[in-house]
Design an enzyme around this catalytic site. Structure first.
Site, PDB file in Angstrom:
ATOM      1  N   THR A 185       0.844  -1.191   0.000  1.00 37.61           N
ATOM      2  CA  THR A 185       0.000   0.000   0.000  1.00 37.61           C
ATOM      3  C   THR A 185       0.883   1.247   0.000  1.00 37.61           C
ATOM      4  OG1 THR A 185      -0.097  -0.067   2.392  1.00 37.61           O
ATOM      5  CG2 THR A 185      -1.898  -1.121   1.212  1.00 37.61           C
ATOM      6  N   GLU A 201      -3.571  13.476 -21.665  1.00 40.60           N
ATOM      7  CA  GLU A 201      -3.177  12.944 -22.979  1.00 40.60           C
ATOM      8  C   GLU A 201      -1.860  13.523 -23.469  1.00 40.60           C
ATOM      9  OE1 GLU A 201      -6.340  13.418 -25.829  1.00 40.60           O
ATOM     10  OE2 GLU A 201      -7.738  12.265 -24.616  1.00 40.60           O
ATOM     11  N   SER A 230      -2.538  11.069 -16.602  1.00 41.62           N
ATOM     12  CA  SER A 230      -2.972   9.665 -16.535  1.00 41.62           C
ATOM     13  C   SER A 230      -1.806   8.761 -16.905  1.00 41.62           C
ATOM     14  CB  SER A 230      -4.110   9.416 -17.525  1.00 41.62           C
ATOM     15  OG  SER A 230      -4.291   8.024 -17.734  1.00 41.62           O
ATOM     16  N   HIS A 272      -0.957   5.230 -22.228  1.00 43.90           N
ATOM     17  CA  HIS A 272      -0.479   6.612 -22.178  1.00 43.90           C
ATOM     18  C   HIS A 272       1.060   6.700 -22.251  1.00 43.90           C
ATOM     19  CE1 HIS A 272      -4.370   8.775 -21.060  1.00 43.90           C
ATOM     20  NE2 HIS A 272      -4.692   7.556 -21.390  1.00 43.90           N
ATOM     21  N   HIS A 307      -9.695   9.128   2.305  1.00 38.54           N
ATOM     22  CA  HIS A 307     -10.873   9.092   3.189  1.00 38.54           C
ATOM     23  C   HIS A 307     -11.333  10.440   3.718  1.00 38.54           C
ATOM     24  CE1 HIS A 307      -9.863   4.797   3.276  1.00 38.54           C
ATOM     25  NE2 HIS A 307      -8.669   5.137   3.703  1.00 38.54           N
ATOM     26  N   ARG A 336      -5.017  13.088   8.638  1.00 40.61           N
ATOM     27  CA  ARG A 336      -3.713  12.468   8.883  1.00 40.61           C
ATOM     28  C   ARG A 336      -2.737  12.624   7.703  1.00 40.61           C
ATOM     29  NH1 ARG A 336      -3.311   6.071   9.566  1.00 40.61           N
ATOM     30  NH2 ARG A 336      -5.173   6.342  10.846  1.00 40.61           N
ATOM     31  N   ASN A 377     -11.294   6.870  -1.283  1.00 38.09           N
ATOM     32  CA  ASN A 377      -9.991   6.201  -1.283  1.00 38.09           C
ATOM     33  C   ASN A 377      -9.538   6.128  -2.729  1.00 38.09           C
ATOM     34  OD1 ASN A 377      -7.739   4.697  -1.183  1.00 38.09           O
ATOM     35  ND2 ASN A 377      -8.567   3.057   0.080  1.00 38.09           N
ATOM     36  N   ARG A 408      -6.213   6.010  -3.450  1.00 38.62           N
ATOM     37  CA  ARG A 408      -4.768   5.779  -3.317  1.00 38.62           C
ATOM     38  C   ARG A 408      -4.242   4.770  -4.331  1.00 38.62           C
ATOM     39  NH1 ARG A 408      -5.084   5.293   3.134  1.00 38.62           N
ATOM     40  NH2 ARG A 408      -6.060   3.345   2.463  1.00 38.62           N
TER      41      ARG A 408
END
Ligand SMILES: Cc1ncc(COP(=O)(O)O)c(C=O)c1O
Length: 390
Positions: free
Chosen positions: A31, A164, A185, A190, A217, A221, A249, A251
Site C-alpha cells: 500500500t 493525454e 494519466s 499513455h 478518506h 492524517r 480512497n 490511493r
C-alpha cells in the site's frame, strides 16, 4: 481476425519495471508508501512544481482536483458556478464538475489542432464563470498561454487536464504546468504507464493538502501542514482518525509508484521516438488533400495519429474500417468525440457556446491510429499504401 499488425496501445514495460516490481515485493509493503513518495517527488521535479499527488487514475486526479478546489478557503468552486470546457475531451474531464454541481459551458474546437477554439472564450464568459479547463488533445498543446492569460485576466481558476499530453511543451514550458492544477494519466496506453495511475501537480500547498485528504478518506492524517486549516485537538487518539472533508480512497499502490519511477526515467527517450514517428507520419500524410492531420502547437508529445477525413473529398470514414481491420491496424474515435452528444449529458447542467460544428466533424469524420515509443516506419508506410488504394 488477423493478428494485429499495429496496435492502438503497446506495452512499454521491460527489465526496469520488473526490477521495480521485485523491489516492492522484497519490501513487503504494497500500500501507499516510499515508492509513491519517491515517484511524486521525481514527477514534481520533472515539471518544476512544488507538489505532486499520485492517485489511482487520471480520472481520480480530475476528481481530486475538483474536490480540492471546492474545499479551499478563499474563493472555492461552488455549486452553480460555471466552468468553460472544450467540447472534445474524455468523459472524466467533465464528470467531477457534474458531481460537484457546476454548470459546464462547452466551446467548439479548432479542427486543425483538435483543441479549444480560444477565439470563442470571450463569448463563453459570463458573470458566473469561475473556472476554465484546458485540455491538450492527444499530445498536442492547446493554446495554454492564451488560456492562462484569459484565466488571469478574469480571475478564473485554470484546471489543466493533461492526461493525454505528458511531456509536450509550449514555448519551452511543459504542458500540465500552466494550470493552477495539472492532471495526468498513467493508464496502459499513455506516455508512461503504471498499469492504472494518475497524478496531479500544483504549486499551491493548500490544494496539495486538500488533494491528499481527498485521496485518503478525507482524514486529516495525510494532509501536510494541516494545523492552520484544521487545528488539531488535544486527543491524539482521536486525532489519528479525524475526518475533515468528504473524501474517497483514491490511493495508488506501491507497484504503481515503483513502475512510475522506472517509466519516468525512460520518458525523455520515449518522447524523442514518438516525435520521430510523428515526423514520418507528417511526411506521409501532410500533403494528402483528403485528410486533416493535427497541426502542432508548440511541441507535441504525439500520443497517437489523429486524422479527420475532409468533407466532400469522396472518402467516407466507413470506407476505411474494412481495409484497416483486414490489415490488422487498430483505430478508434478521437478521444470521446463531441461530449454533449453522449447520453450522459442528460445528467448535466450545461450550455453550448455558439455551435459545436468542428467537434461534430471530429466526432463523425475523425479517427486515430496508435503511436508508440518504437520505430513505426513500416506501419506508417503500410497505412500510406492502404489509404492510397482507396
Ligand atoms: C483528457 C483525459 N482526461 C482524463 C482521462 C482519464 O484517465 P484514466 O483513464 O487514467 O482514468 C483520460 C483518459 O484517457 C483523458 O484522455
Amino acid at each position: 481476425m488477423p493478428e494485429m499488425f499495429w496496435e492502438l496501445a503497446a506495452d512499454t514495460w521491460g527489465d526496469e519495471e520488473r526490477a521495480a516490481i521485485n523491489r516492492v515485493m522484497d519490501s513487503g509493503r504494497y500500500t501507499i508508501g516510499p515508492e509513491i513518495a519517491a515517484f511524486e517527488k521525481a514527477f514534481a521535479e520533472y515539471h518544476g512544481k512544488r507538489h505532486a499527488v499520485m492517485v489511482n487514475s487520471g480520472s481520480s486526479a480530475n476528481l481530486a482536483a475538483v474536490a480540492a478546489l471546492t474545499y479551499k478557503k478563499d474563493n472555492p468552486l461552488q455549486p452553480g458556478d460555471e466552468v468553460i470546457v472544450p467540447a472534445v475531451s474524455w468523459a472524466t474531464t467533465y464528470h467531477p464538475f457534474q458531481q460537484y454541481g457546476m454548470k459546464l459551458r462547452f466551446v467548439d474546437i479548432e479542427l486543425e489542432t483538435l483543441n479549444i477554439d480560444t477565439s470563442q472564450l470571450d463569448a463563453a464568459l459570463t458573470p458566473k464563470t469561475k473556472a476554465i479547463v484546458a485540455v491538450s488533445i492527444l499530445g498536442n498543446p492547446a493554446a495554454l498561454d492564451v488560456i492562462r492569460a484569459f484565466a488571469d485576466e478574469h480571475g478564473l481558476i485554470m484546471l489543466e487536464d493533461n492526461c493525454e499530453s505528458l511531456d509536450a511543451e509550449l514555448g519551452g514550458q511543459k504542458t500540465g504546468t500552466f494550470g493552477d492544477i495539472g492532471t495526468f494519466s498513467f493508464f496502459f496506453s499513455h506516455h508512461i504507464s503504471t498499469g492504472e495511475g494518475g497524478m496531479l501537480i500544483t504549486d499551491d500547498s493548500e490544494l496539495d493538502a486538500l488533494a491528499r485528504g481527498v485521496r485518503a478518506h478525507g482524514w486529516v492524517r495525510d494532509m501536510p501542514d494541516s494545523d492552520s486549516m484544521f487545528p488539531p485537538g488535544e486527543d491524539s487518539f482521536a486525532e489519528a482518525y479525524r475526518f475533515v472533508i468528504p473524501g474517497y480512497n483514491l490511493r495508488p499502490q506501491e507497484i504503481n509508484g515503483a513502475t512510475g519511477l522506472a517509466q519516468l526515467a525512460k520518458l525523455p527517450a520515449m518522447t524523442v521516438q514518438r516525435r520521430k514517428n510523428l515526423t514520418l507520419f507528417q511526411d506521409a500524410f501532410g500533403d494528402d488533400e483528403r485528410f486533416l492531420i493535427q497541426r502542432e502547437n508548440g511541441k507535441s508529445s504525439s500520443f497517437c495519429f489523429p486524422m479527420v477525413i475532409k468533407q466532400g473529398c469522396g472518402l467516407e470514414r466507413a470506407d476505411l474500417f474494412g481495409p484497416l481491420k483486414d490489415a490488422g491496424i487498430g483505430f478508434r474515435m478521437i478521444t470521446g468525440g463531441n461530449f454533449p452528444r453522449h447520453d450522459v449529458i442528460k445528467h448535466f447542467e450545461y450550455d453550448i457556446v455558439g455551435t459545436l460544428s468542428n467537434a461534430d466533424i471530429a466526432h463523425d469524420r475523425g479517427f486515430f491510429v496508435g503511436n508508440h515509443p518504437f520505430d513505426l516506419s513500416e506501419q506508417i508506410s503500410r497505412l500510406r499504401d492502404i489509404l492510397n488504394q482507396l
